[in-house]
Enzyme design. Structure first.
Site: not given
Ligand code: SF4
Length: 225
Positions: A134, A152
């Site tokens: 991420k 997210d």
């Protein structure tokens, strides 16, 4: 939600492939300034901010980095102080011991393998200690080289509500979005969803009656005529 209702809602809005462009266009018109909320001036500040943002808010990170970046300007600076001093300087972002370890490890690799510069590709970024997929995705996208779609909590919730994915696992959601969203929009798309999620499509109380996507969303709570 009863199955027949879900079916009806999906039929009403049409297939996701036909909806994705209007979704992006409407969000773009709504949030022309959508961008990352973290404050940074250099590639290194971006990387550090994203690393510090794990398990805390962007507002909190910005509060800490305002002073941090006055003191630590180059990778060497993070290694020049005792570990405890860096821990104190980032304490307010939480998980400060682990984050300090990751930051110092990352700075070492930057110096040893990348000439002190922040790399731009996902495989290179993943070589940095404490940098997971991420973080690598966010950094690469911000540096103008998006190689995936950042997922997210907002991106996950909105993608599910908009019927763009049925998955829970971020990796599978990213795969679905990467197939659907035009590559040129990979960098911008997560910011659009994040801004919309913060302002309108709240986790507990989505404001469907104010939402520009209501006619394109199978989860809309309002009747579209
Ligand atoms: S219509 Fe409602 S559920 Fe759908 S995106 Fe908008 S606020 Fe979220």
């Amino acid at each position: 939600m009863p199955r027949s209702y879900v079916h009806e809602a999906r039929r009403r809005v049409g297939p996701k492939r036909a909806r994705i462009r209007p979704i992006i266009e409407r969000l773009r018109a709504e949030y022309p300034d959508a961008k990352i909320a973290l404050h940074y001036r250099t590639d290194l500040e971006l990387l550090v901010s994203v690393m510090l943002s794990a398990q805390t808010t962007d507002v909190n990170v910005n509060r800490v980095t305002e002073r941090l970046f006055e003191k630590y300007k180059r990778p060497e600076d993070y290694l020049a102080v005792p570990q405890e001093e860096l821990e104190r300087d980032i304490y307010a972002t939480g998980f400060f011991r682990q984050k300090t370890k990751s930051l110092r490890g990352t700075m070492r690799v930057l110096l040893e393998e990348f000439d002190g510069r922040v790399p731009r590709t996902i495989p290179e970024l993943l070589r940095l200690p404490g940098v997971a997929r991420k973080t690598a995705n966010v950094v690469a996208a911000e540096l103008g080289n998006p190689q995936g779609v950042v997922v997210d909590t907002h991106v996950r919730r909105l993608s599910q509500r908009l019927g763009l994915t049925k998955h829970e696992d971020p990796v599978k959601i990213e795969r679905d979005l990467a197939k659907l969203v035009p590559r040129a929009d990979w960098g911008r798309f997560p910011h659009l969803l994040i801004w919309h999620g913060r302002r309108i499509c709240d986790a507990r109380r989505p404001l469907c009656e104010e939402c520009v996507l209501a006619g394109l969303c199978p989860s809309s709570r309002i009747e579209i005529v």
